[in-house]
Design a protein around this motif. Structure first.
Motif, PDB file in Angstrom:
ATOM      1  N   PHE A   1       0.856  -1.186   0.000  1.00  0.00           N
ATOM      2  CA  PHE A   1       0.000   0.000   0.000  1.00  0.00           C
ATOM      3  C   PHE A   1       0.888   1.230   0.000  1.00  0.00           C
ATOM      4  N   ALA A   2       0.461   2.270  -0.721  1.00  0.00           N
ATOM      5  CA  ALA A   2       1.158   3.557  -0.684  1.00  0.00           C
ATOM      6  C   ALA A   2       0.129   4.678  -0.601  1.00  0.00           C
ATOM      7  N   ASP A   3       0.402   5.627   0.261  1.00  0.00           N
ATOM      8  CA  ASP A   3      -0.448   6.804   0.371  1.00  0.00           C
ATOM      9  C   ASP A   3       0.127   7.875  -0.548  1.00  0.00           C
ATOM     10  N   ALA A   4      -0.697   8.424  -1.416  1.00  0.00           N
ATOM     11  CA  ALA A   4      -0.238   9.437  -2.374  1.00  0.00           C
ATOM     12  C   ALA A   4       0.346  10.658  -1.678  1.00  0.00           C
ATOM     13  N   ASP A   5      -0.045  10.893  -0.424  1.00  0.00           N
ATOM     14  CA  ASP A   5       0.524  12.025   0.299  1.00  0.00           C
ATOM     15  C   ASP A   5       2.049  11.922   0.361  1.00  0.00           C
ATOM     16  N   SER A   6       2.577  10.700   0.370  1.00  0.00           N
ATOM     17  CA  SER A   6       4.029  10.525   0.449  1.00  0.00           C
ATOM     18  C   SER A   6       4.730  10.952  -0.845  1.00  0.00           C
ATOM     19  N   PHE A   7       3.976  11.169  -1.912  1.00  0.00           N
ATOM     20  CA  PHE A   7       4.545  11.605  -3.187  1.00  0.00           C
ATOM     21  C   PHE A   7       4.539  13.135  -3.324  1.00  0.00           C
ATOM     22  N   HIS A   8       3.898  13.848  -2.376  1.00  0.00           N
ATOM     23  CA  HIS A   8       3.866  15.308  -2.425  1.00  0.00           C
ATOM     24  C   HIS A   8       5.239  15.882  -2.109  1.00  0.00           C
ATOM     25  N   SER A   9       5.559  16.986  -2.752  1.00  0.00           N
ATOM     26  CA  SER A   9       6.774  17.720  -2.407  1.00  0.00           C
ATOM     27  C   SER A   9       6.575  18.377  -1.038  1.00  0.00           C
ATOM     28  N   GLN A  10       7.676  18.735  -0.412  1.00  0.00           N
ATOM     29  CA  GLN A  10       7.565  19.429   0.868  1.00  0.00           C
ATOM     30  C   GLN A  10       6.858  20.769   0.689  1.00  0.00           C
ATOM     31  N   ALA A  11       7.071  21.415  -0.454  1.00  0.00           N
ATOM     32  CA  ALA A  11       6.394  22.687  -0.725  1.00  0.00           C
ATOM     33  C   ALA A  11       4.876  22.506  -0.745  1.00  0.00           C
ATOM     34  N   ASN A  12       4.389  21.412  -1.354  1.00  0.00           N
ATOM     35  CA  ASN A  12       2.951  21.143  -1.365  1.00  0.00           C
ATOM     36  C   ASN A  12       2.437  20.900   0.052  1.00  0.00           C
ATOM     37  N   LYS A  13       3.172  20.104   0.818  1.00  0.00           N
ATOM     38  CA  LYS A  13       2.749  19.818   2.200  1.00  0.00           C
ATOM     39  C   LYS A  13       2.693  21.099   3.023  1.00  0.00           C
ATOM     40  N   ASP A  14       3.707  21.953   2.857  1.00  0.00           N
ATOM     41  CA  ASP A  14       3.737  23.214   3.601  1.00  0.00           C
ATOM     42  C   ASP A  14       2.557  24.097   3.210  1.00  0.00           C
TER      43      ASP A  14
ATOM     44  N   PHE B   1      -1.143  16.749   8.027  1.00  0.00           N
ATOM     45  CA  PHE B   1      -0.796  18.103   7.599  1.00  0.00           C
ATOM     46  C   PHE B   1      -1.944  18.855   6.939  1.00  0.00           C
ATOM     47  N   PHE B   2      -3.051  18.194   6.652  1.00  0.00           N
ATOM     48  CA  PHE B   2      -4.172  18.814   5.947  1.00  0.00           C
ATOM     49  C   PHE B   2      -4.919  19.759   6.870  1.00  0.00           C
ATOM     50  N   ASP B   3      -5.054  21.015   6.467  1.00  0.00           N
ATOM     51  CA  ASP B   3      -5.833  21.992   7.228  1.00  0.00           C
ATOM     52  C   ASP B   3      -7.315  21.706   6.980  1.00  0.00           C
TER      53      ASP B   3
END
Length: 164
Positions: A28-41, A120-122
């Motif tokens: 299993f993989a969560d797509a959130d792990s493919f986000h750049s740090q800039a996207n997460k921030d 990290f999701f607001d």
């Protein structure tokens, strides 16, 4: 076989995705792990992502899908895949990619997001996701109501996967 549990934040993509992977005895993989740090921030600050933020993220997930397909192994992902064009990128004409649309009422989604910790999701971004969502049709995804228990959702999905 590639399954992608999709929907807005709070719909249970990770929970259902992990349960499906366990039942299918695959990774299993969560797509959130493919986000750049800039996207997460950006999301952490309550700033919605735009398509320019998403294109590299979607292409990275598609590259992972291609790797899994080349290995000949089933795999399950969790990914919002809110727009049809996003799903088209992830699918890339691959008939072995099946989306599982986890659908819920805005009220239930808000309640779930309020009780979630360590993400990290607001929560304020939920409405922007609901506004962006282009619900997939039956030709595009297996639909499951998130008001059902996770076990009932997984059973439903696995039965429908068998018939496809």
């Amino acid at each position: 076989m590639i399954l992608i549990a999709m929907g807005v934040s709070g719909c249970g993509k990770t929970t259902i995705g992990e349960m499906l992977a366990k039942q299918l005895n695959c990774d299993f993989a969560d797509a959130d792990s493919f986000h750049s740090q800039a996207n997460k921030d950006k999301m952490h600050k309550g700033i919605p992502l735009d398509d320019e933020d998403r294109w590299p993220w979607l292409k990275a997930i598609r590259a992972s899908i291609e790797e899994k397909r080349a290995d000949g192994k089933p795999h399950v992902y969790a990914c919002s895949a809110l727009k049809r064009v996003y799903r088209d990128i992830l699918r890339d004409g691959d008939r072995d990619v099946t989306f599982v649309y986890l659908k819920g009422t805005p009220e239930l989604l808000r309640e779930r997001i309020k009780t979630r910790t360590g993400h990290f999701f607001d929560p304020a971004l939920l409405q922007s996701q609901l506004d962006t969502l282009e619900p997939p049709g039956p030709d595009e995804a297996i639909e499951a109501d998130i008001a059902l228990s996770p076990e009932a959702i997984v059973d439903k999905v696995l039965k429908e996967v068998e018939t496809r």
